[in-house]
Design a protein around this motif. Structure first.
Motif, PDB file in Angstrom:
ATOM      1  N   GLU A 187      46.799  42.417  38.779  1.00 41.18           N
ATOM      2  CA  GLU A 187      45.866  42.779  39.845  1.00 41.18           C
ATOM      3  C   GLU A 187      44.430  42.798  39.327  1.00 41.18           C
ATOM      4  OE1 GLU A 187      45.157  46.356  43.134  1.00 41.18           O
ATOM      5  OE2 GLU A 187      46.677  46.566  41.573  1.00 41.18           O
ATOM      6  N   GLN A 188      44.226  43.373  38.143  1.00 40.09           N
ATOM      7  CA  GLN A 188      42.875  43.465  37.589  1.00 40.09           C
ATOM      8  C   GLN A 188      42.344  42.103  37.152  1.00 40.09           C
ATOM      9  OE1 GLN A 188      42.080  47.218  35.125  1.00 40.09           O
ATOM     10  NE2 GLN A 188      44.318  47.064  35.043  1.00 40.09           N
ATOM     11  N   ARG A 246      43.392  39.186  38.288  1.00 40.99           N
ATOM     12  CA  ARG A 246      43.570  38.205  39.371  1.00 40.99           C
ATOM     13  C   ARG A 246      44.437  37.034  38.917  1.00 40.99           C
ATOM     14  NH1 ARG A 246      37.409  37.640  40.952  1.00 40.99           N
ATOM     15  NH2 ARG A 246      38.094  35.594  41.676  1.00 40.99           N
ATOM     16  N   MET A 247      45.628  37.388  38.438  1.00 38.30           N
ATOM     17  CA  MET A 247      46.602  36.399  38.010  1.00 38.30           C
ATOM     18  C   MET A 247      47.950  36.790  38.589  1.00 38.30           C
ATOM     19  SD  MET A 247      46.851  37.660  34.005  1.00 38.30           S
ATOM     20  CE  MET A 247      48.117  36.471  33.529  1.00 38.30           C
ATOM     21  N   SER A 287      34.185  39.172  33.502  1.00 36.30           N
ATOM     22  CA  SER A 287      34.357  37.943  34.290  1.00 36.30           C
ATOM     23  C   SER A 287      33.509  36.833  33.693  1.00 36.30           C
ATOM     24  CB  SER A 287      33.961  38.183  35.751  1.00 36.30           C
ATOM     25  OG  SER A 287      34.794  39.157  36.340  1.00 36.30           O
ATOM     26  N   ARG A 330      35.298  34.822  37.511  1.00 38.58           N
ATOM     27  CA  ARG A 330      36.755  34.953  37.374  1.00 38.58           C
ATOM     28  C   ARG A 330      37.058  35.902  36.221  1.00 38.58           C
ATOM     29  NH1 ARG A 330      40.970  33.562  40.758  1.00 38.58           N
ATOM     30  NH2 ARG A 330      42.895  33.702  39.549  1.00 38.58           N
ATOM     31  N   PRO A 331      37.862  36.957  36.429  1.00 36.27           N
ATOM     32  CA  PRO A 331      38.186  37.868  35.327  1.00 36.27           C
ATOM     33  C   PRO A 331      38.893  37.135  34.189  1.00 36.27           C
ATOM     34  CG  PRO A 331      38.789  38.848  37.432  1.00 36.27           C
ATOM     35  CD  PRO A 331      38.454  37.411  37.708  1.00 36.27           C
TER      36      PRO A 331
END
Length: 255
Positions: free
Chosen positions: A128-129, A131-132, A226, A231-232
């Motif tokens: 979640e953190q 974004r995968m 990011s 993107r993180p």
């Protein structure tokens, strides 16, 4: 680590190279569509490695100043995006800086001891953190970090392996994490970081690693970083001895 944690005004080499290249474009009155010299010529001109040069070009690309063309090299993009040299310089802002970058800029020797380096499935919280997808490959790295042989921080880095597959094959006893990210294809340039710090008592493992008593306060910094595409790419927890860490920041009102 964000600049401002230590007193330091130096920039990483790739950022200085980007600034030099931008100055040259202004001096040459570059126009949109003008082709830059070859990467080999630029490497020679600025006295840097190709990895550093590509990171500098990627930074300028993220600002809309240059653009790549497949098999044809690099070109000037929007002239209007070139900063006005007569304009007042922008206010200094905190910069994201790696541990090795900080050491190099301050004439210190950075060394590391890898405690573990594995590829494992991402948990739901990590996914979640970052974004995968939950269960996707995550590079998990635990290290002790030293400055001039003095233990400074216990660091836990987690990164999506797709951002830089070379992570799994790199020896981080000697390699720099941020340099490895900058060398990725495409380069992964840390741009924005959400950063928080809290104090707590040391764990039994930290007491052993830092060789401290159980009354020593620990400062724990958590950072979600990011890249240039927002993107993180990195979730990091850093644990410092309370007597060897100072956090500094500038707070301004934006008009």
């Amino acid at each position: 680590m964000p600049r401002g944690l230590f007193a330091d005004d130096a920039l990483p080499l790739y950022e200085r190279t980007a600034a030099q290249l931008l100055d040259d474009l202004r001096t040459a009155a570059a126009r949109p569509g003008d082709r830059l010299p070859s990467e080999r010529a630029l490497v020679t001109r600025y006295g840097v490695s190709r990895v550093t040069l590509r990171a500098a070009l990627a930074q300028l690309q993220s600002r809309g100043i240059v653009r790549p063309s497949s098999s044809r090299g690099w070109f000037v993009a929007e002239l209007g995006r070139l900063p006005d040299p007569s304009a007042a310089p922008p206010a200094a802002a905190p910069q994201i800086q790696g541990f090795a970058d900080y050491a190099q800029a301050n004439g210190l020797t950075a060394t590391s001891k890898v405690l573990s380096a594995t590829v494992r499935p991402a948990t739901v919280s990590e996914a979640e953190q970052l974004r995968m997808a939950p269960g996707a490959d995550l590079f998990d790295l635990h290290r002790l970090r030293f400055l001039d042989d003095l233990l400074v921080v216990l660091e836990h880095n987690r990164l999506p392996l797709t951002a830089c597959p070379a992570l799994a094959e790199t020896d981080f006893n000697t390699a720099s994490l941020y340099a490895t990210l900058r060398a990725a294809d495409p380069p992964q340039l840390p741009r924005v970081a959400d950063y928080s710090v809290e104090a707590r008592h040391p764990t039994s493992r930290e007491i052993e690693l830092f060789e401290i008593g159980d009354t020593m306060p620990m400062l724990v910094a958590t950072q979600l970083t990011s890249n240039q595409a927002d993107r993180p790419i990195e979730l990091t927890v850093q644990v410092y001895r309370g007597d060897r860490y100072r956090f500094r920041a500038s707070i301004t009102n934006q008009v």
